[in-house]
Design a protein around this motif. Structure first.
Motif, short mmCIF file in Angstrom:
data_model
loop_
_atom_site.label_atom_id
_atom_site.label_comp_id
_atom_site.label_asym_id
_atom_site.label_seq_id
_atom_site.Cartn_x
_atom_site.Cartn_y
_atom_site.Cartn_z
N ASP A 163 29.47 45.36 40.83
CA ASP A 163 30.39 46.10 41.70
C ASP A 163 31.08 45.18 42.69
N ALA A 164 30.34 44.19 43.21
CA ALA A 164 30.91 43.26 44.18
C ALA A 164 31.99 42.39 43.55
N LEU A 165 31.91 42.14 42.27
CA LEU A 165 32.93 41.33 41.61
C LEU A 165 34.31 41.97 41.69
N ALA A 166 34.36 43.29 41.85
CA ALA A 166 35.65 43.96 41.97
C ALA A 166 36.38 43.56 43.24
N GLU A 167 35.67 42.97 44.22
CA GLU A 167 36.28 42.56 45.47
C GLU A 167 36.73 41.09 45.44
N VAL A 168 36.47 40.40 44.33
CA VAL A 168 36.86 38.99 44.20
C VAL A 168 38.35 38.90 43.88
N ASP A 169 38.98 37.85 44.36
CA ASP A 169 40.39 37.60 44.06
C ASP A 169 40.58 37.56 42.54
N PRO A 170 41.46 38.41 41.96
CA PRO A 170 41.65 38.44 40.50
C PRO A 170 42.01 37.09 39.91
N GLU A 171 42.75 36.27 40.66
CA GLU A 171 43.12 34.97 40.13
C GLU A 171 41.91 34.07 39.92
N LEU A 172 40.90 34.24 40.75
CA LEU A 172 39.66 33.48 40.55
C LEU A 172 38.90 33.99 39.33
N LEU A 173 38.98 35.28 39.09
CA LEU A 173 38.28 35.86 37.93
C LEU A 173 38.89 35.40 36.62
N ARG A 174 40.18 35.07 36.65
CA ARG A 174 40.87 34.74 35.40
C ARG A 174 40.22 33.55 34.68
N ALA A 175 39.69 32.63 35.42
CA ALA A 175 39.03 31.48 34.79
C ALA A 175 37.77 31.87 34.04
N HIS A 176 37.25 33.04 34.30
CA HIS A 176 36.02 33.51 33.65
C HIS A 176 36.31 34.71 32.75
N LEU A 177 37.54 34.82 32.25
CA LEU A 177 37.95 36.00 31.48
C LEU A 177 37.07 36.22 30.25
N ASP A 178 36.85 35.18 29.46
CA ASP A 178 36.04 35.36 28.25
C ASP A 178 34.63 35.83 28.58
N GLN A 179 34.08 35.29 29.64
CA GLN A 179 32.74 35.69 30.04
C GLN A 179 32.70 37.17 30.43
N LEU A 180 33.75 37.62 31.11
CA LEU A 180 33.82 39.03 31.50
C LEU A 180 33.96 39.94 30.29
N LEU A 181 34.82 39.57 29.37
CA LEU A 181 35.10 40.43 28.21
C LEU A 181 33.92 40.51 27.25
N GLN A 182 33.06 39.50 27.26
CA GLN A 182 31.91 39.50 26.35
C GLN A 182 30.64 40.03 27.00
N ALA A 183 30.74 40.45 28.25
CA ALA A 183 29.56 40.92 28.97
C ALA A 183 29.10 42.27 28.44
#
Length: 711
Positions: free
Chosen positions: A206-226
């Protein structure tokens, strides 16, 4: 004579005269007043800073709260001293909030230490019984402050707090703080999700939703495979419709919720995904796709969809029947009337779907629809009756005489047959109560014959209601509708509304008739004016007040209604008397009424010194009504007397209410605060009112008055 309106520095000066009072209750009230009226005065900040060393803890708490919007960077050292040396929890929490607002860096070492321990060698705490809870609150505030200040060096401290054996409740603030700490915080959050389990893992996600989306982009594959659906949803927000992962989420993701979200996100750019989702195994996804289709669709697909929706409205899933009830007229208005009409009168369907079908019917121009709507006015469900009434009203507004006639007959009680007028509650039809199962939860499945099905065992699908099955075996739409009970047992439905359906319908019809202003409506309503049911008379007078105040019969009936046993009837009748210029004859009767709201309405129509009798009324609304008339009137003498009486009465709420609205009252407040002959209690009342603390109405106010009374 009322003094001229005062300037800000004048009221501040008057308040400052009580800051050094020997009575701590008065000092607290003065501090709160200064926080409201002294913020524009340069003296206030210095005074409040000095009060941080006051011997009374309540004064210090109020002072630091009032100081918050005034504090400057050079005050940070003093604020930090309050955090460290003041044992009061509220002072510590306010100090942390101020330091964060100042973006002060000097407090960071202390905040990092507080995130891990009580720091008893450097921090003062109150008694031992309460200090553990106090530290927990301060610890949470310190953790949040580290996140707000972006202290990336504190990540190890936050993790130490999270892993402390007594830190079970700290995962939410720690994860939120990490979400504010850039790349390093993001790495730790992802690790907490992957290595965690249960509720803590969910909170990190839930806390990840508060992270800057641009920072999350570097971990896109990890997010999609979770495995966590929430993480894949975060990844979805980073995708565009031309990325291959987008189609996977919209069409093939194991979560039906995520597939629905993806369809809504990409429907405009990828309509072919929406069409593919019509054959999705999930009824929820199918219904979502139905709502996202953009007309026109290809003819062959349109015919298939119409056949499918008709099947869903006869034998299908509740979710699909709801979607079909909403959308069938959009695709085939000429074929919708018959199937929707059969659907809405079937009480075995869930009420939401029947309501949607009723609204869809209401939007069709077929003359047969009005008779179906009239039939629904006898339905057991009160909610369905209201929707049908709304649709009938819409037709009456457009000039449909028959619709107006139905409304009139519903009002006068002649619309329903005797058997429908009263429908006793059938307890055997009570609704199942329970929370909706979450996705992936284990359900016990029972066949139509009552047998428990083993895991993986499928019951034969006899509905023929999915798009895939219709493509294989098209539905013959010209055949008689299949009874739902023939293919699927009726599930229990909610019974709502009173037994006296005709009386309830009459009240609802009067509400629906508001704004029609038809003579027939007026006649039907006036026939109900002496009804024995309280709710009926309330509905009558609501409508008469709204639409028929100029009607002679209404004006003649209002004086008698002023003696009704129901307060709302009396209030509406009084409003009619006001509108028909009869208020002068009945205002004295109204101001003696037992209902406070009616008395307040009546006092608003009084003039002259009679108003003064109500300045001290036990009810705040009545007092405020009397004061409003006096303050807004042209009689300066009456205004002065009313203001003087308000202060003499000592009602903090009314004084505070008046101070916010009247410069003359604030002038009088200044004069009274400067008058040393005025009692301490009266000074406290004015200061408390200036501080608007009367709005809280808490127990502290009562104890303050008790202390003053014994001083």
């Amino acid at each position: 004579m009322v003094a001229d309106p005062i300037r800000c520095e004048d009221i501040t000066t008057a308040i400052l005269g009580h800051i050094q009072s020997e009575n701590e209750v008065i000092r607290c009230a003065a501090v709160r007043a200064l926080g409201c009226y002294g913020t524009a005065d340069r003296r206030s900040r210095e005074v409040l800073l000095g009060l941080l060393r006051d011997p009374d803890p309540d004064v210090r708490s109020d002072a630091i709260e009032a100081l918050a919007p005034l504090a400057c960077r050079q005050d940070a050292a003093v604020i930090l001293q309050s955090l460290q040396g003041d044992p009061v929890r509220e002072v510590k929490l306010a100090a942390i909030q101020i330091l964060v607002g100042l973006q002060d860096q000097s407090c960071i070492p202390q905040l990092r230490a507080l995130a891990k321990s009580k720091c008893e060698d450097a921090i003062a705490w109150e008694d031992e019984i309460a200090d553990w809870d106090d530290w927990l609150d301060v610890q949470i505030a310190a953790i949040a402050a580290l996140g707000s200040l972006g202290v990336t060096d504190s990540i190890d401290d936050l993790l130490a707090a999270l892993n402390d054996e007594m830190g079970q409740t700290l995962d939410i603030p720690v994860f939120r703080a990490l979400a504010q700490l850039g790349k390093q915080g993001l790495v730790q959050l992802l690790a907490s999700v992957e290595g965690g389990k249960g509720l803590s893992c969910q909170r990190a996600a839930d806390a990840l939703a508060e992270v800057d989306p641009e920072l999350l982009r570097a971990h896109l594959d990890q997010l999609l495979q979770a495995e966590e659906v929430g993480l894949r949803l975060l990844g979805l927000e980073l995708l565009s419709e031309d990325m291959p992962q987008a189609e996977d989420l919209a069409v093939r993701d194991p979560s039906e919720h995520l597939r629905c979200v993806a369809l809504r996100r990409f429907a405009g750019a990828r309509p072919e995904w929406v069409i593919a989702a019509l054959a999705d195994p999930s009824a929820t996804v199918q219904s979502t796709a139905l709502g996202l289709l953009v007309l026109p669709v290809p003819d062959d697909l349109g015919d298939m969809l119409v056949d499918n929706m008709q099947a869903w409205l006869q034998t299908g899933d509740d979710v699909l029947s709801l979607a079909s009830a909403k959308l069938l007229p959009k695709f085939a208005a000429n074929r919708a009337v018959a199937v929707l009409s059969a659907f809405v009168v079937d009480p075995s369907w869930v009420i939401e779907a029947r309501i949607a079908a009723t609204r869809s019917l209401g939007g069709l121009c077929d003359p047969a629809v009005l008779d179906i709507l009239q039939l629904l006015l006898a339905d057991r469900s009160q909610q369905l009756r209201l929707v049908a009434l709304h649709e009938i009203r819409s037709r009456a507004l457009s000039g449909d005489r028959q619709a107006l006639s139905y409304l009139v007959r519903a009002i006068d009680g002649t619309l329903l047959a005797e058997d429908d007028a009263v429908q006793p509650l059938d307890l055997g039809a009570a609704a199942d109560v329970g929370m909706q199962q979450q996705e992936g939860s284990r359900n016990i499945r029972i066949s139509e014959d009552g047998d428990i099905l083993e895991a993986g065992e499928e019951e034969p699908d006899v509905s023929g209601s999915t798009l895939a099955s219709l493509q294989a075996t098209p539905l013959a739409t010209d055949e008689p509708a299949v009874s739902r009970s023939a293919t699927k047992k009726s599930h229990r439905v909610a019974v709502e509304g009173p037994d006296a359906v005709a009386d309830d319908l009459s009240c609802a019809a009067m509400a629906a008739a508001t704004g029609l202003n038809a003579v027939q409506i007026a006649a039907a309503v006036l026939d109900r004016i002496t009804a024995p049911q309280d709710m009926m008379r309330i509905a009558v007078w609501r409508l008469l007040r709204a639409d028929f105040t100029t009607c002679l019969e209404t004006a003649l009936a209002a004086p008698m209604a002023l003696a009704d046993t129901v307060p709302e009837v009396r209030r509406n009748a009084f409003a009619v008397l006001v509108a028909s210029d009869q208020v002068d004859k009945f205002v004295l009767q109204a101001i003696e009424d037992s209902d406070a709201l009616l008395r307040a309405d009546a006092v608003g129509h009084l003039r002259g010194h009679r108003l003064l009798d109500f300045i001290a009324d036990p009810v705040a609304g009545v007092r405020q009504a009397a004061l409003t008339v006096a303050l807004n009137g042209a009689d300066a003498d009456l205004k002065a007397q009313a203001i003087a009486q308000v202060f003499e009465t000592g009602r903090v709420d009314t004084i505070g209410w008046g101070l916010q609205r009247s410069a003359e009252m604030r002038s009088q407040a200044q004069l009274r605060l400067a008058d040393k002959t005025v009692s301490g209690r009266d000074h406290f009342v004015i200061l408390d009112a200036l501080g608007t603390s009367w709005l809280a109405g808490d127990s502290c106010r009562i104890s303050a008055y008790e202390k003053l009374a014994t001083a």
